[in-house]
Structures are given as structure tokens and as C-alpha cells.
Design a protein around this motif. Structure first.
Motif, PDB file in Angstrom:
ATOM      1  N   ALA A 118     -71.493 -57.863 -31.973  1.00  0.00           N
ATOM      2  CA  ALA A 118     -70.680 -58.603 -31.013  1.00  0.00           C
ATOM      3  C   ALA A 118     -70.464 -60.028 -31.496  1.00  0.00           C
ATOM      4  O   ALA A 118     -71.330 -60.628 -32.139  1.00  0.00           O
ATOM      5  CB  ALA A 118     -71.366 -58.620 -29.650  1.00  0.00           C
ATOM      6  N   SER A 119     -69.311 -60.572 -31.172  1.00  0.00           N
ATOM      7  CA  SER A 119     -69.003 -61.961 -31.482  1.00  0.00           C
ATOM      8  C   SER A 119     -69.896 -62.866 -30.649  1.00  0.00           C
ATOM      9  O   SER A 119     -70.272 -62.531 -29.519  1.00  0.00           O
ATOM     10  CB  SER A 119     -67.537 -62.245 -31.158  1.00  0.00           C
ATOM     11  OG  SER A 119     -67.263 -63.611 -31.275  1.00  0.00           O
ATOM     12  N   ASP A 120     -70.238 -64.024 -31.179  1.00  0.00           N
ATOM     13  CA  ASP A 120     -70.997 -64.977 -30.381  1.00  0.00           C
ATOM     14  C   ASP A 120     -70.068 -65.783 -29.465  1.00  0.00           C
ATOM     15  O   ASP A 120     -70.504 -66.609 -28.686  1.00  0.00           O
ATOM     16  CB  ASP A 120     -71.841 -65.902 -31.253  1.00  0.00           C
ATOM     17  CG  ASP A 120     -71.022 -66.722 -32.234  1.00  0.00           C
ATOM     18  OD1 ASP A 120     -69.797 -66.503 -32.328  1.00  0.00           O
ATOM     19  OD2 ASP A 120     -71.610 -67.585 -32.911  1.00  0.00           O
ATOM     20  N   ARG A 121     -68.771 -65.527 -29.572  1.00  0.00           N
ATOM     21  CA  ARG A 121     -67.787 -66.173 -28.706  1.00  0.00           C
ATOM     22  C   ARG A 121     -67.109 -65.087 -27.875  1.00  0.00           C
ATOM     23  O   ARG A 121     -66.284 -64.346 -28.374  1.00  0.00           O
ATOM     24  CB  ARG A 121     -66.744 -66.917 -29.531  1.00  0.00           C
ATOM     25  CG  ARG A 121     -67.333 -68.035 -30.334  1.00  0.00           C
ATOM     26  CD  ARG A 121     -66.231 -68.698 -31.151  1.00  0.00           C
ATOM     27  NE  ARG A 121     -66.786 -69.708 -31.992  1.00  0.00           N
ATOM     28  CZ  ARG A 121     -66.846 -70.998 -31.679  1.00  0.00           C
ATOM     29  NH1 ARG A 121     -66.373 -71.412 -30.530  1.00  0.00           N
ATOM     30  NH2 ARG A 121     -67.372 -71.864 -32.518  1.00  0.00           N
ATOM     31  N   TYR A 122     -67.507 -65.000 -26.637  1.00  0.00           N
ATOM     32  CA  TYR A 122     -66.949 -63.979 -25.766  1.00  0.00           C
ATOM     33  C   TYR A 122     -66.963 -64.476 -24.326  1.00  0.00           C
ATOM     34  O   TYR A 122     -67.617 -65.461 -23.999  1.00  0.00           O
ATOM     35  CB  TYR A 122     -67.745 -62.678 -25.873  1.00  0.00           C
ATOM     36  CG  TYR A 122     -69.184 -62.815 -25.433  1.00  0.00           C
ATOM     37  CD1 TYR A 122     -69.557 -62.571 -24.122  1.00  0.00           C
ATOM     38  CD2 TYR A 122     -70.170 -63.200 -26.337  1.00  0.00           C
ATOM     39  CE1 TYR A 122     -70.864 -62.713 -23.706  1.00  0.00           C
ATOM     40  CE2 TYR A 122     -71.485 -63.337 -25.943  1.00  0.00           C
ATOM     41  CZ  TYR A 122     -71.827 -63.096 -24.624  1.00  0.00           C
ATOM     42  OH  TYR A 122     -73.122 -63.237 -24.219  1.00  0.00           O
ATOM     43  N   GLN A 123     -66.247 -63.792 -23.496  1.00  0.00           N
ATOM     44  CA  GLN A 123     -66.192 -64.119 -22.080  1.00  0.00           C
ATOM     45  C   GLN A 123     -66.875 -62.974 -21.339  1.00  0.00           C
ATOM     46  O   GLN A 123     -66.423 -61.828 -21.418  1.00  0.00           O
ATOM     47  CB  GLN A 123     -64.736 -64.262 -21.636  1.00  0.00           C
ATOM     48  CG  GLN A 123     -64.586 -64.721 -20.226  1.00  0.00           C
ATOM     49  CD  GLN A 123     -63.144 -65.092 -19.939  1.00  0.00           C
ATOM     50  OE1 GLN A 123     -62.374 -65.413 -20.836  1.00  0.00           O
ATOM     51  NE2 GLN A 123     -62.772 -65.045 -18.685  1.00  0.00           N
ATOM     52  N   SER A 124     -67.974 -63.249 -20.676  1.00  0.00           N
ATOM     53  CA  SER A 124     -68.746 -62.194 -20.028  1.00  0.00           C
ATOM     54  C   SER A 124     -68.165 -61.767 -18.683  1.00  0.00           C
ATOM     55  O   SER A 124     -68.449 -60.685 -18.203  1.00  0.00           O
ATOM     56  CB  SER A 124     -70.202 -62.618 -19.854  1.00  0.00           C
ATOM     57  OG  SER A 124     -70.269 -63.793 -19.071  1.00  0.00           O
ATOM     58  N   GLU A 125     -67.387 -62.626 -18.067  1.00  0.00           N
ATOM     59  CA  GLU A 125     -66.723 -62.254 -16.818  1.00  0.00           C
ATOM     60  C   GLU A 125     -65.462 -63.083 -16.661  1.00  0.00           C
ATOM     61  O   GLU A 125     -65.279 -64.089 -17.323  1.00  0.00           O
ATOM     62  CB  GLU A 125     -67.649 -62.445 -15.618  1.00  0.00           C
ATOM     63  CG  GLU A 125     -68.095 -63.875 -15.403  1.00  0.00           C
ATOM     64  CD  GLU A 125     -69.072 -63.991 -14.245  1.00  0.00           C
ATOM     65  OE1 GLU A 125     -68.782 -64.799 -13.353  1.00  0.00           O
ATOM     66  OE2 GLU A 125     -70.097 -63.284 -14.237  1.00  0.00           O
ATOM     67  N   TRP A 126     -64.604 -62.632 -15.774  1.00  0.00           N
ATOM     68  CA  TRP A 126     -63.321 -63.288 -15.565  1.00  0.00           C
ATOM     69  C   TRP A 126     -63.203 -63.672 -14.105  1.00  0.00           C
ATOM     70  O   TRP A 126     -63.387 -62.847 -13.229  1.00  0.00           O
ATOM     71  CB  TRP A 126     -62.187 -62.341 -15.938  1.00  0.00           C
ATOM     72  CG  TRP A 126     -60.849 -62.959 -15.828  1.00  0.00           C
ATOM     73  CD1 TRP A 126     -60.002 -62.914 -14.757  1.00  0.00           C
ATOM     74  CD2 TRP A 126     -60.173 -63.723 -16.811  1.00  0.00           C
ATOM     75  NE1 TRP A 126     -58.841 -63.593 -15.016  1.00  0.00           N
ATOM     76  CE2 TRP A 126     -58.927 -64.109 -16.286  1.00  0.00           C
ATOM     77  CE3 TRP A 126     -60.492 -64.127 -18.100  1.00  0.00           C
ATOM     78  CZ2 TRP A 126     -58.009 -64.861 -16.998  1.00  0.00           C
ATOM     79  CZ3 TRP A 126     -59.582 -64.879 -18.804  1.00  0.00           C
ATOM     80  CH2 TRP A 126     -58.361 -65.246 -18.244  1.00  0.00           C
ATOM     81  N   PRO A 132     -61.123 -72.289 -17.980  1.00  0.00           N
ATOM     82  CA  PRO A 132     -61.943 -73.023 -18.945  1.00  0.00           C
ATOM     83  C   PRO A 132     -61.399 -74.438 -19.149  1.00  0.00           C
ATOM     84  O   PRO A 132     -60.200 -74.668 -19.002  1.00  0.00           O
ATOM     85  CB  PRO A 132     -61.806 -72.215 -20.232  1.00  0.00           C
ATOM     86  CG  PRO A 132     -61.272 -70.889 -19.812  1.00  0.00           C
ATOM     87  CD  PRO A 132     -60.531 -71.116 -18.533  1.00  0.00           C
ATOM     88  N   ALA A 133     -62.272 -75.356 -19.488  1.00  0.00           N
ATOM     89  CA  ALA A 133     -61.847 -76.732 -19.750  1.00  0.00           C
ATOM     90  C   ALA A 133     -60.781 -76.745 -20.844  1.00  0.00           C
ATOM     91  O   ALA A 133     -60.877 -76.017 -21.818  1.00  0.00           O
ATOM     92  CB  ALA A 133     -63.046 -77.573 -20.174  1.00  0.00           C
ATOM     93  N   GLY A 134     -59.769 -77.561 -20.669  1.00  0.00           N
ATOM     94  CA  GLY A 134     -58.720 -77.697 -21.673  1.00  0.00           C
ATOM     95  C   GLY A 134     -57.598 -76.682 -21.547  1.00  0.00           C
ATOM     96  O   GLY A 134     -56.698 -76.655 -22.367  1.00  0.00           O
TER      97      GLY A 134
END
Length: 135
Positions: A118-126, A132-134
Motif C-alpha cells: 500500500a502507498s503511504d499516501r492514501y485517504q482512509s475515509e471520505w 483537505p488544506a489547500g
């Protein structure tokens, strides 16, 4: 292909022309891999026009609506395909580990194995209410 930057109502070209390009790429012995530039919103339209029985064994890499082609090709021919970046995602000067994994995967020899993680950059929930900021 010749139609990569053309545009006609959400398609780069008529179905038959796009299918001819892909059929050519998949049968041309000088082409080792096919990496579509975008997700291919209308990729499903190509399926009736494709000639997978004539295809050389080579990689087809992509995601989004290209997944339709990936699944169909693998089921019809047994040729492995890869879910990964489309060509436009490869324009960056620098790639993260997940994006760059396609090179390792496509370099795997026939009969070889690939280990995924798994990527260390993921979204666990929506949550629609939170952004997200920005963004």
C-alpha cells in the motif's frame, strides 16, 4: 498514435480509428508497451472493434476507464496487463514510490513475481463536508 491530441465530442477520434490505432500498437513487434495518455472515458466503445487474437504479448498500462480494456484483454488473451499511471502522470520531474512502481512491474520477466504494498499516501475515509488544506 496520431489521434492523441485531437478531440471530437469527448473522443480523440471516431471509434474505428481509435481501435485501428490500438490494434496496430498491440500487433507491432517494435512496440514493447502501450501506455495511453489519459483514462479513456470512451474506451469501452473500442471493445467490439478490437482484434485481441492477433495481439503480441506486451504490456498495456493505465487506469480509470482504461481498466475496461485491461480486463477484457487479459480475459480474452491471458496477456497480463497493469493498473498504473497513464502517460500524462509521467510528465513530472520526480515520481513518488507508488507512481514509479510501474517500471519495476513492467520489467518483471515472464513467470516472475511482483510484490505490491500500500502507498503511504492514501485517504482512509471520505467526508464531503471536509476538504483537505489547500483544496
Amino acid at each position: 498514435g496520431e489521434t492523441i491530441w485531437s478531440h471530437q465530442l469527448a473522443e480523440s477520434a471516431p471509434v474505428k480509428q481509435r481501435a485501428e490505432e490500438l490494434n496496430h500498437m498491440m500487433t507491432d513487434e517494435t512496440i514493447d508497451a502501450v501506455i495511453p495518455p489519459f483514462g479513456g472515458e470512451r474506451a469501452i466503445d473500442l471493445l467490439p472493434e478490437l482484434t485481441p487474437a492477433t495481439y503480441q504479448t506486451k504490456w498495456l498500462l493505465g487506469y480509470s476507464d482504461i481498466s475496461t480494456l485491461l480486463l477484457s484483454l487479459t480475459l480474452q488473451t491471458g496477456i497480463a496487463t497493469a493498473h498504473g499511471p497513464n502517460f500524462v502522470e509521467l510528465r513530472s520531474e520526480e515520481w513518488d514510490e507508488t507512481t514509479s512502481a510501474w517500471r519495476r512491474v513492467l520489467a518483471t520477466p515472464t513467470g516472475g513475481t511482483v510484490t505490491q504494498w500500500a502507498s503511504d499516501r492514501y485517504q482512509s475515509e471520505w467526508t464531503d463536508e471536509e476538504r483537505p488544506a489547500g483544496s
